[in-house]
Design an enzyme around this catalytic site. Sequence first.
Site, PDB file in Angstrom:
ATOM      1  N   ASP A  13     -26.222  -6.405   8.832  1.00  0.00           N
ATOM      2  CA  ASP A  13     -27.635  -6.425   9.229  1.00  0.00           C
ATOM      3  C   ASP A  13     -28.096  -7.793   9.718  1.00  0.00           C
ATOM      4  O   ASP A  13     -29.263  -8.163   9.568  1.00  0.00           O
ATOM      5  CB  ASP A  13     -28.532  -5.960   8.062  1.00  0.00           C
ATOM      6  CG  ASP A  13     -28.169  -4.572   7.594  1.00  0.00           C
ATOM      7  OD1 ASP A  13     -27.739  -3.754   8.435  1.00  0.00           O
ATOM      8  OD2 ASP A  13     -28.307  -4.289   6.384  1.00  0.00           O
ATOM      9  N   LYS A  16     -26.912  -7.908  14.851  1.00  0.00           N
ATOM     10  CA  LYS A  16     -25.841  -7.837  15.851  1.00  0.00           C
ATOM     11  C   LYS A  16     -26.273  -7.037  17.079  1.00  0.00           C
ATOM     12  O   LYS A  16     -26.010  -7.425  18.211  1.00  0.00           O
ATOM     13  CB  LYS A  16     -24.588  -7.181  15.232  1.00  0.00           C
ATOM     14  CG  LYS A  16     -24.022  -7.960  14.051  1.00  0.00           C
ATOM     15  CD  LYS A  16     -22.857  -7.239  13.397  1.00  0.00           C
ATOM     16  CE  LYS A  16     -23.235  -5.997  12.622  1.00  0.00           C
ATOM     17  NZ  LYS A  16     -24.042  -6.227  11.411  1.00  0.00           N
ATOM     18  N   GLY A  40     -26.071   0.541  10.768  1.00  0.00           N
ATOM     19  CA  GLY A  40     -27.430   0.824  11.215  1.00  0.00           C
ATOM     20  C   GLY A  40     -27.819  -0.308  12.144  1.00  0.00           C
ATOM     21  O   GLY A  40     -28.026  -1.427  11.699  1.00  0.00           O
ATOM     22  N   HIS A  41     -27.838  -0.035  13.435  1.00  0.00           N
ATOM     23  CA  HIS A  41     -28.061  -1.077  14.435  1.00  0.00           C
ATOM     24  C   HIS A  41     -29.371  -0.792  15.170  1.00  0.00           C
ATOM     25  O   HIS A  41     -29.506   0.244  15.814  1.00  0.00           O
ATOM     26  CB  HIS A  41     -26.889  -1.129  15.421  1.00  0.00           C
ATOM     27  CG  HIS A  41     -25.600  -1.545  14.775  1.00  0.00           C
ATOM     28  ND1 HIS A  41     -24.393  -1.519  15.421  1.00  0.00           N
ATOM     29  CD2 HIS A  41     -25.344  -2.015  13.533  1.00  0.00           C
ATOM     30  CE1 HIS A  41     -23.445  -1.954  14.600  1.00  0.00           C
ATOM     31  NE2 HIS A  41     -24.006  -2.255  13.452  1.00  0.00           N
ATOM     32  N   GLN A 227     -21.101  -3.942  10.158  1.00  0.00           N
ATOM     33  CA  GLN A 227     -21.048  -4.635   8.854  1.00  0.00           C
ATOM     34  C   GLN A 227     -20.927  -6.152   9.058  1.00  0.00           C
ATOM     35  O   GLN A 227     -21.367  -6.644  10.086  1.00  0.00           O
ATOM     36  CB  GLN A 227     -19.906  -4.090   7.972  1.00  0.00           C
ATOM     37  CG  GLN A 227     -20.134  -2.667   7.479  1.00  0.00           C
ATOM     38  CD  GLN A 227     -19.759  -1.584   8.470  1.00  0.00           C
ATOM     39  OE1 GLN A 227     -18.674  -1.588   9.004  1.00  0.00           O
ATOM     40  NE2 GLN A 227     -20.642  -0.643   8.713  1.00  0.00           N
TER      41      GLN A 227
HETATM   42  P1  GDP Z   1     -27.374  -5.132  12.696  1.00  0.00           P
HETATM   43  O1  GDP Z   1     -26.890  -4.065  11.792  1.00  0.00           O
HETATM   44  O2  GDP Z   1     -26.630  -6.414  12.522  1.00  0.00           O
HETATM   45  O3  GDP Z   1     -27.427  -4.724  14.145  1.00  0.00           O
HETATM   46  O4  GDP Z   1     -28.867  -5.440  12.241  1.00  0.00           O
HETATM   47  P2  GDP Z   1     -30.003  -4.370  11.852  1.00  0.00           P
HETATM   48  O5  GDP Z   1     -30.474  -3.721  13.095  1.00  0.00           O
HETATM   49  O6  GDP Z   1     -29.556  -3.504  10.748  1.00  0.00           O
HETATM   50  O7  GDP Z   1     -31.091  -5.307  11.214  1.00  0.00           O
HETATM   51  C1  GDP Z   1     -31.648  -6.389  11.891  1.00  0.00           C
HETATM   52  C2  GDP Z   1     -33.160  -6.167  12.015  1.00  0.00           C
HETATM   53  O8  GDP Z   1     -33.758  -7.379  12.411  1.00  0.00           O
HETATM   54  C3  GDP Z   1     -33.540  -5.150  13.062  1.00  0.00           C
HETATM   55  O9  GDP Z   1     -34.693  -4.474  12.639  1.00  0.00           O
HETATM   56  C4  GDP Z   1     -33.846  -6.001  14.305  1.00  0.00           C
HETATM   57  O10 GDP Z   1     -34.799  -5.402  15.154  1.00  0.00           O
HETATM   58  C5  GDP Z   1     -34.428  -7.228  13.665  1.00  0.00           C
HETATM   59  N1  GDP Z   1     -34.171  -8.480  14.389  1.00  0.00           N
HETATM   60  C6  GDP Z   1     -33.034  -8.880  15.026  1.00  0.00           C
HETATM   61  N2  GDP Z   1     -33.173 -10.140  15.471  1.00  0.00           N
HETATM   62  C7  GDP Z   1     -34.396 -10.552  15.076  1.00  0.00           C
HETATM   63  C8  GDP Z   1     -35.108 -11.795  15.193  1.00  0.00           C
HETATM   64  O11 GDP Z   1     -34.622 -12.779  15.736  1.00  0.00           O
HETATM   65  N3  GDP Z   1     -36.355 -11.827  14.638  1.00  0.00           N
HETATM   66  C9  GDP Z   1     -36.915 -10.759  13.998  1.00  0.00           C
HETATM   67  N4  GDP Z   1     -38.133 -10.903  13.475  1.00  0.00           N
HETATM   68  N5  GDP Z   1     -36.277  -9.597  13.878  1.00  0.00           N
HETATM   69  C10 GDP Z   1     -35.030  -9.506  14.395  1.00  0.00           C
HETATM   70  P1  IMO Z   2     -24.423  -2.868   9.773  1.00  0.00           P
HETATM   71  O1  IMO Z   2     -23.414  -2.551  10.854  1.00  0.00           O
HETATM   72  C1  IMO Z   2     -25.255  -3.643   5.578  1.00  0.00           C
HETATM   73  C2  IMO Z   2     -22.573  -1.777   2.664  1.00  0.00           C
HETATM   74  C3  IMO Z   2     -23.160  -0.712   1.747  1.00  0.00           C
HETATM   75  C4  IMO Z   2     -22.296  -0.933   0.513  1.00  0.00           C
HETATM   76  C5  IMO Z   2     -20.927  -1.262   1.112  1.00  0.00           C
HETATM   77  C6  IMO Z   2     -19.978  -0.076   1.182  1.00  0.00           C
HETATM   78  O2  IMO Z   2     -25.746  -2.236  10.000  1.00  0.00           O
HETATM   79  O3  IMO Z   2     -24.471  -4.326   9.538  1.00  0.00           O
HETATM   80  P2  IMO Z   2     -19.882   2.051   2.799  1.00  0.00           P
HETATM   81  O4  IMO Z   2     -20.861   3.150   3.021  1.00  0.00           O
HETATM   82  O5  IMO Z   2     -19.509   1.286   4.012  1.00  0.00           O
HETATM   83  O6  IMO Z   2     -18.660   2.505   2.038  1.00  0.00           O
HETATM   84  O7  IMO Z   2     -20.639   1.032   1.788  1.00  0.00           O
HETATM   85  O8  IMO Z   2     -21.177  -1.757   2.412  1.00  0.00           O
HETATM   86  N1  IMO Z   2     -22.757  -1.536   4.104  1.00  0.00           N
HETATM   87  C7  IMO Z   2     -23.617  -2.211   4.869  1.00  0.00           C
HETATM   88  N2  IMO Z   2     -24.553  -3.143   4.544  1.00  0.00           N
HETATM   89  N3  IMO Z   2     -25.084  -3.291   6.865  1.00  0.00           N
HETATM   90  C8  IMO Z   2     -24.143  -2.384   7.207  1.00  0.00           C
HETATM   91  O9  IMO Z   2     -23.823  -2.112   8.488  1.00  0.00           O
HETATM   92  C9  IMO Z   2     -23.394  -1.757   6.186  1.00  0.00           C
HETATM   93  N4  IMO Z   2     -22.420  -0.819   6.168  1.00  0.00           N
HETATM   94  C10 IMO Z   2     -22.048  -0.701   4.894  1.00  0.00           C
HETATM   95  O10 IMO Z   2     -24.520  -0.954   1.491  1.00  0.00           O
HETATM   96  O11 IMO Z   2     -22.730  -2.069  -0.180  1.00  0.00           O
HETATM   97 MG    MG Z   3     -27.630  -2.853  10.216  1.00  0.00          MG
END
Ligand code: GDP
Ligand code: IMO
Ligand code: MG
Length: 427
Positions: A13, A16, A40-41, A227
């Site tokens: 999270d 990316k 979750g992207h 991840q």
């Molecule tokens: P990922 O799994 O690495 O793609 O990240 P996620 O989408 O799960 O979580 C990142 C969250 O931060 C998302 O809701 C993005 O919209 C938000 N986000 C990403 N970059 C920035 C930033 O520079 N500032 C803020 N405020 N939000 C950001």
């Molecule tokens: P993105 O791509 C954050 C965590 C779960 C748990 C562990 C194992 O959005 O960064 P799993 O279901 O993979 O067997 O769970 O990994 N986990 C993540 N945490 N971002 C993710 O993906 C994750 N994918 C799995 O919360 O701790």
């Molecule tokens: Mg994510």
Amino acid sequence: MPAMVIVGMQWGDEGKAKVLDALCDEIDIVVRFQGGANAGHTVYVGKERYAFHLVPSGILHENKVCVIANGCVVDPAQLLKEIDALHQRGVKVDGSNLKLSDRAQIVMPYHKLVDQLSEKRKEASGKKIGTTGRGIGPAYVDKIARSGIRVSDLLNPGFLRERVAARLDELNAVLQHVYGEKPLDPKAVADEVLASAERLKPCIADTAQYLNAALDARKRLLFEGAQGTLLDIDHGTYPYVTSSNSTAGGAATGSGVSPKRIETALGVVKAYTTRVGAGPFPTELLDAQGEALRQRGGEFGTTTGRPRRCGWFDAVAVRYAVEVSGVDALALTKLDVLTGERELKVCTHYTVDGRMLDRFPADLSLVERAQPVYETLPGWSETLDACRRFAELPAAAQAYVKRLEQCSGAPVRYIGVGAARDALIRC
Ligand code: GDP
Ligand code: IMO
Ligand code: MG
């Protein structure tokens, strides 16, 4: 930049997808190489929010091809759900812009069931991993145990039925005797999975061949890691990890593209740290400050909605992540979230039992006992959303970035100052 891999530097999270989305103009093909619907992207296009789990986030861009490569575990029903949701929002997804590897593994309905049952059982002893419940671990277990079902089997129903029956022959005993569940009917399970096959057929391809031919034709590839490094099955905080290689090396094995052809690694790192699920987290803030970061950063899981645990920037973890993936540069996200903090802390080392530790240890009990050694830096009060050049950042924000750069061991090339597509500084 013929091929670049984007890797998470923390526990996932990091942002990316947002970084990838911003770089999409410079590339032709986006490749997911590991993980599954546990990812979750999130990407914002104007006020529209898109959340991806299996489909690579590059799909929003016209004239890009997205690939779900062999290293992934694919839940066909979830994939179709995502495709349908994108269609409803006017995004075209078909065999011309989404390619699914015939060598990818399928997340079967029983993988999701076992994931949930196993977590429930572990909960009683306080050893729950806190998985996303998407069947990821059990699907990779079957892959390695050579009992998996592959995408290519969707095209060979007789063989798929045999494989499902063989797997359930063993698994049903576990379901009944370990979990006290009813046995599953192999025919019903196979029918359920095969029902998705028709619609996915146009997307199924030998994606290793496709990607290597694309590189030969000078197409530019971006590998979208899911991840993060500390969740990697080999390099993460085992056993509190996911079940695939989320570090840069995974891009090669997970796609069939030689590591020689993947020239650049970009590490995506949050300006603080978050983690979802169980496991050690040395810089975690369990107080009001952690809650404030969670609220300001909107730190709630994209896949499960769980609150993310929040803490200060951990340079020990990031230095390790930079090393393991050979990271050339960092994209530092969510700097804007730190606006308003009077002081910021950066963990440069740990102490364990009075001894200094500057390397992320394998022994989980050391990570659990690690006391962060912090440096304190001044905060800033200005909002950063409108900044588009490094020089426009407040002096304290510039100093914070410079310090993170020094103690992480890689230059910061991008800085995220908001969730919007263009809220990015290129340094
Ligand atoms: P990922 O799994 O690495 O793609 O990240 P996620 O989408 O799960 O979580 C990142 C969250 O931060 C998302 O809701 C993005 O919209 C938000 N986000 C990403 N970059 C920035 C930033 O520079 N500032 C803020 N405020 N939000 C950001
Ligand atoms: P993105 O791509 C954050 C965590 C779960 C748990 C562990 C194992 O959005 O960064 P799993 O279901 O993979 O067997 O769970 O990994 N986990 C993540 N945490 N971002 C993710 O993906 C994750 N994918 C799995 O919360 O701790
Ligand atoms: Mg994510």
